[in-house]
Design an enzyme around this catalytic site. Sequence first.
Site, PDB file in Angstrom:
ATOM      1  CE  LYS A  11       0.633   1.732   4.335  1.00  0.00           C
ATOM      2  NZ  LYS A  11       1.812   2.452   4.377  1.00  0.00           N
ATOM      3  N   PRO A 107       9.657  -4.274  -0.792  1.00  0.00           N
ATOM      4  CG  PRO A 107      10.231  -2.081  -1.290  1.00  0.00           C
ATOM      5  CD  PRO A 107       9.386  -3.222  -1.762  1.00  0.00           C
ATOM      6  CB  ALA A 110       9.777  -0.116   2.090  1.00  0.00           C
ATOM      7  N   GLY A 111       7.739   1.401   4.452  1.00  0.00           N
ATOM      8  CA  GLY A 111       6.538   2.240   4.510  1.00  0.00           C
ATOM      9  C   GLY A 111       5.469   1.759   3.544  1.00  0.00           C
ATOM     10  CG  LEU A 112       6.226   0.444   0.142  1.00  0.00           C
ATOM     11  CD1 LEU A 112       7.060  -0.215  -0.949  1.00  0.00           C
ATOM     12  CD2 LEU A 112       5.315   1.506  -0.474  1.00  0.00           C
ATOM     13  N   GLY A 115       4.768  -6.332   5.736  1.00  0.00           N
ATOM     14  CA  GLY A 115       4.499  -7.291   6.805  1.00  0.00           C
ATOM     15  C   GLY A 115       3.010  -7.379   7.102  1.00  0.00           C
ATOM     16  CB  SER A 116       0.380  -4.774   7.482  1.00  0.00           C
ATOM     17  OG  SER A 116       1.040  -4.072   8.497  1.00  0.00           O
ATOM     18  CG  ASP A 149      -0.803   0.046   7.957  1.00  0.00           C
ATOM     19  OD1 ASP A 149      -1.629   0.964   8.152  1.00  0.00           O
ATOM     20  OD2 ASP A 149       0.408   0.241   7.758  1.00  0.00           O
TER      21      ASP A 149
HETATM   22  P1  ATP Z   1       4.486  -0.209   7.655  1.00  0.00           P
HETATM   23  O1  ATP Z   1       4.328   0.584   6.403  1.00  0.00           O
HETATM   24  O2  ATP Z   1       3.256  -1.011   8.025  1.00  0.00           O
HETATM   25  O3  ATP Z   1       5.057   0.520   8.796  1.00  0.00           O
HETATM   26  P2  ATP Z   1       6.905  -1.253   6.642  1.00  0.00           P
HETATM   27  O4  ATP Z   1       6.672  -1.471   5.164  1.00  0.00           O
HETATM   28  O5  ATP Z   1       7.620  -0.017   6.999  1.00  0.00           O
HETATM   29  O6  ATP Z   1       5.531  -1.375   7.371  1.00  0.00           O
HETATM   30  P3  ATP Z   1       7.614  -3.989   6.931  1.00  0.00           P
HETATM   31  O7  ATP Z   1       8.223  -4.292   5.611  1.00  0.00           O
HETATM   32  O8  ATP Z   1       6.237  -4.493   7.170  1.00  0.00           O
HETATM   33  O9  ATP Z   1       7.691  -2.432   7.233  1.00  0.00           O
HETATM   34  O10 ATP Z   1       8.614  -4.575   8.051  1.00  0.00           O
HETATM   35  C1  ATP Z   1       8.968  -3.907   9.196  1.00  0.00           C
HETATM   36  C2  ATP Z   1       9.730  -4.849  10.125  1.00  0.00           C
HETATM   37  O11 ATP Z   1       8.948  -6.005  10.420  1.00  0.00           O
HETATM   38  C3  ATP Z   1      11.027  -5.351   9.546  1.00  0.00           C
HETATM   39  O12 ATP Z   1      12.029  -5.037  10.465  1.00  0.00           O
HETATM   40  C4  ATP Z   1      10.887  -6.855   9.413  1.00  0.00           C
HETATM   41  O13 ATP Z   1      12.049  -7.516   9.846  1.00  0.00           O
HETATM   42  C5  ATP Z   1       9.712  -7.195  10.308  1.00  0.00           C
HETATM   43  N1  ATP Z   1       8.823  -8.214   9.720  1.00  0.00           N
HETATM   44  C6  ATP Z   1       8.128  -9.132  10.401  1.00  0.00           C
HETATM   45  N2  ATP Z   1       7.374  -9.880   9.585  1.00  0.00           N
HETATM   46  C7  ATP Z   1       7.577  -9.439   8.346  1.00  0.00           C
HETATM   47  C8  ATP Z   1       7.061  -9.832   7.078  1.00  0.00           C
HETATM   48  N3  ATP Z   1       6.203 -10.838   6.930  1.00  0.00           N
HETATM   49  N4  ATP Z   1       7.459  -9.119   5.994  1.00  0.00           N
HETATM   50  C9  ATP Z   1       8.317  -8.082   6.140  1.00  0.00           C
HETATM   51  N5  ATP Z   1       8.849  -7.699   7.316  1.00  0.00           N
HETATM   52  C10 ATP Z   1       8.482  -8.350   8.419  1.00  0.00           C
END
Ligand code: ATP
Length: 322
Positions: A11, A107, A110-112, A115-116, A149
């Site tokens: 997202k 990635p 990444a703010g995308l 994980g969620s 999210d």
């Molecule tokens: P958001 O935008 O929701 O803040 P994000 O894109 O910044 O999320 P993610 O890629 O979801 O961040 O990952 C953040 C942290 O969660 C990472 O440090 C990663 O090691 C951990 N993590 C746990 N489970 C997962 C997963 N299934 N996919 C990616 N990262 C994960």
Amino acid sequence: MRSYSLLAPAKINLYLEILGDHVTGGDDSRPSGFHEMVMVLQSVSLSDRLHVRASGTDAIRVHCTHPQVPDDASNLAYRAAALMCKQFPDCFARYGGVDITIEKQIPVGAGLAGGSSNAAAVLVGLDLLWELGLTRDELQELGAVLGSDVPFCIAGGTALATGRGEQLDTLPALTNLSVVLAKYRSLSVSTAWAYTTYRQWFGDSYLRRGGDLEQRRQQVHASPMMAAIAQRDNSKIGQRLRNDLEKVVLPAHPQVLQLREAFQRFNPIGTMMSGSGPTVFALVESQAQAEALQDKVREAIANPDLELWIAKFNPSGIQIVK
Ligand code: ATP
């Protein structure tokens, strides 16, 4: 053993406004540690692929070859499976644990919401595998336990998110936009750091009275961004992009600011950091424009650490592949 494959889209935030501290409802209302948000969330076609399979053992196992993704109980996909096992002990007893394989394209850090979205896919996958027939609302309620999210990632599309991000109103689907995403491979931003720093720097200006918060939420419903989306007016959407977290992430990471400026020089419809960053996106109206913009930015910033992706706006969230 039956299995399901699912696509879990990333997202972006077309709008992210921080109103103040989120408080739990009820008479004993107190800060929950989260923020009270107004966001416009948009699914994009850059997706992870997950395979969810009943293992016949009593274990939950996560397989992912990405070096930054944990394969233990801290993985959000694992936590989603553990939540389902706890909520539906009869199914866990009948079908056993689950093997989850994550093919990472989104990635990390990444703010995308990678994980969620993985967690959302596991909820949907286990609902199918265990033939639970949960409604979207029920799945989203479970998702909210895992992260703000996750409910959005289940339904996807275009949505207004309020509360700590888990209260969703579906908005008219925006399907005729493409996006170029850019991120420095070696740079990640912790979401917790971004929000904590924001509170330190701007906490004094937070709305504190319930009435003020409600008034602001109502204003946003009638805001220029909502009008632009209702009219599907791409150039107005581009002009009204907003992300309050840029105020803390851009000063701390000048290369993210430089990336945003590089996009801006080539006049996309709009450009902004997504979520807590450090991914920067730019909106354009066609695949051809996206390819041209990607080439120009790659040429302008000749840094092998810079990664770029092209994606389309996605009308939905988790999709079943087979
Ligand atoms: P958001 O935008 O929701 O803040 P994000 O894109 O910044 O999320 P993610 O890629 O979801 O961040 O990952 C953040 C942290 O969660 C990472 O440090 C990663 O090691 C951990 N993590 C746990 N489970 C997962 C997963 N299934 N996919 C990616 N990262 C994960």
